[in-house]
Design a protein around this motif. Structure first.
Motif, PDB file in Angstrom:
ATOM      1  N   ARG A 159      29.294 -17.415  15.610  1.00 31.48           N
ATOM      2  CA  ARG A 159      28.541 -16.393  16.324  1.00 31.48           C
ATOM      3  C   ARG A 159      28.738 -16.621  17.810  1.00 31.48           C
ATOM      4  N   THR A 164      25.890 -12.430  19.403  1.00 27.58           N
ATOM      5  CA  THR A 164      24.477 -12.776  19.533  1.00 27.58           C
ATOM      6  C   THR A 164      23.741 -11.712  20.335  1.00 27.58           C
ATOM      7  N   LYS A 165      24.328 -11.262  21.424  1.00 27.38           N
ATOM      8  CA  LYS A 165      23.701 -10.224  22.241  1.00 27.38           C
ATOM      9  C   LYS A 165      23.568  -8.935  21.433  1.00 27.38           C
ATOM     10  N   GLU A 167      23.222  -8.629  18.184  1.00 27.52           N
ATOM     11  CA  GLU A 167      22.126  -8.786  17.235  1.00 27.52           C
ATOM     12  C   GLU A 167      20.773  -8.727  17.939  1.00 27.52           C
ATOM     13  N   GLN A 168      20.697  -9.295  19.126  1.00 30.15           N
ATOM     14  CA  GLN A 168      19.454  -9.237  19.898  1.00 30.15           C
ATOM     15  C   GLN A 168      19.090  -7.795  20.234  1.00 30.15           C
ATOM     16  N   ASP A 169      20.078  -7.022  20.641  1.00 30.03           N
ATOM     17  CA  ASP A 169      19.846  -5.617  20.964  1.00 30.03           C
ATOM     18  C   ASP A 169      19.381  -4.846  19.734  1.00 30.03           C
ATOM     19  N   ARG A 170      20.037  -5.110  18.601  1.00 26.58           N
ATOM     20  CA  ARG A 170      19.652  -4.435  17.365  1.00 26.58           C
ATOM     21  C   ARG A 170      18.208  -4.751  16.993  1.00 26.58           C
ATOM     22  N   ARG A 171      17.871  -6.034  17.072  1.00 26.28           N
ATOM     23  CA  ARG A 171      16.510  -6.433  16.695  1.00 26.28           C
ATOM     24  C   ARG A 171      15.483  -5.820  17.634  1.00 26.28           C
ATOM     25  N   ALA A 172      15.810  -5.778  18.931  1.00 22.29           N
ATOM     26  CA  ALA A 172      14.876  -5.203  19.903  1.00 22.29           C
ATOM     27  C   ALA A 172      14.653  -3.718  19.622  1.00 22.29           C
ATOM     28  N   ARG A 175      12.667  -3.341  16.369  1.00 16.15           N
ATOM     29  CA  ARG A 175      11.259  -3.709  16.590  1.00 16.15           C
ATOM     30  C   ARG A 175      10.511  -2.573  17.294  1.00 16.15           C
TER      31      ARG A 175
END
Length: 329
Positions: A159, A164-165, A167-172, A175
């Motif tokens: 990863r 990683t960025k 996935e972070q954007d997707r999760r944000a 949410r």
């Protein structure tokens, strides 16, 4: 955020419209581009030219083909055009590949419509619905970056920073979408209570529907003596407005002004505005308004009828009303 601040200042909103015409669409593509130009103007762009490429099939990588894309990119640069607006909803791969070939900002029809909705939303419910639609749209754009960003990882099972960025954007986004859905559920519960209250009072409900800018709000104002904002602009009304109409025989109706329809309504908006559009499904009567001065009036009526059927309101009693007949040439 206003449209002007989103798309830039007065000096850099010159735009080209770009369309692909499949076999059989050659005769209708001009009217489709006319509508896209109206949308672009509403969004604050200065449309300086349009171009159409006749194709046997839509290019999955560049929408119109690499040769035509290179030609358009050169034309835009020579004409000091900073925006290319495509007459379709581009895939994430098409967006990415087109952006690599041009220095102009890339937009599609869906994005333009979403920005208009964002600028015109006034109530909390309208703003939540539009934000939800825009986040769903963004999520599809992010999904297309996975293959490209995964190359930064260095191999299978790793990863890298790009992934990683992502996935972070997707999760944000997911949410935030979850929060908005909860808020929308609460507002929908309130709307259901309002409908139940009208039903207990045996109030007859008539939904005023039509293609965008058909004159729905103006009709409501004339019939009910109200002052709902009504301008000659696309998608002025996003939030359902209820007004009482007293008839001479003592019968009264609650008139509901609804969001306008348009061909190829973005699926993200259909999903986000599902609760609002249910006002039409629950109505006792539909008043279908058509701007008969528009040369595309027949198509507009068909589009609205088809979308009403998709909503489940195709069997509701409907009165067809010809509007703007005094403007018909």
């Amino acid at each position: 955020m206003s449209l002007k601040s989103f798309y830039g200042n007065e000096d850099n909103r010159r735009a080209y419209l770009v369309a692909a015409a499949l076999p059989g669409e050659e005769d209708s593509i001009d009217s489709s581009l006319d509508e896209l130009e109206d949308l672009a103007n509403t969004c604050g762009f200065d449309v300086v030219a349009r171009t159409t490429q006749n194709v046997k099939s839509i290019s999955g990588s560049s929408y119109i083909g690499s040769g035509k894309l290179a030609e358009i990119s050169e034309m835009a640069e020579n004409a000091d055009v900073d925006h290319l607006i495509f007459n379709a909803e581009l895939s994430a791969a098409q967006f990415r590949n087109i952006a690599k070939e041009t220095s102009a900002a890339v937009h599609d029809r869906t994005g333009v419509i979403l920005e208009i909705f964002s600028d015109h939303a006034r109530t909390d419910e309208g703003k939540i619905q539009v934000e939800l639609a825009r986040l769903r749209y963004r999520l599809t754009r992010l999904a297309g970056k996975g293959t490209e960003l995964s190359r930064l990882g260095g191999g299978i099972g790793t990863r890298g920073p790009g992934e990683t960025k992502l996935e972070q954007d997707r999760r944000a986004i997911q949410r935030r979408m979850g929060q908005l859905k909860k808020e929308l559920d609460q507002l929908e519960l309130r709307r259901k209570h309002q409908r139940s209250s009208r039903q207990r009072k045996d109030a007859l409900v008539a939904a005023v529907v039509g293609y965008t800018n058909a004159g729905k709000s103006t009709l409501m104002n004339k019939l009910c003596g109200t002052d709902i904002p009504a301008e000659n602009r696309l998608f002025m009304t996003l939030d359902p407005t209820a007004r009482k109409l007293e008839l001479r025989d003592g019968i009264s109706y609650v008139l509901i002004d609804t969001v306008g329809f348009i061909r190829e309504m973005p699926k993200h908006l259909k999903q986000a505005f599902k609760a609002t559009l249910e006002e039409v499904v629950e109505a006792d009567l539909i008043l279908h308004l058509t701007d008969v001065s528009d040369k595309e009036a027949a198509m507009h009526r068909q589009v609205v009828d088809e979308q009403l059927s998709e909503l489940g309101a195709g069997a509701t009693d409907t009165f067809y009303i010809a509007n703007k007949i005094d403007n018909k040439s």
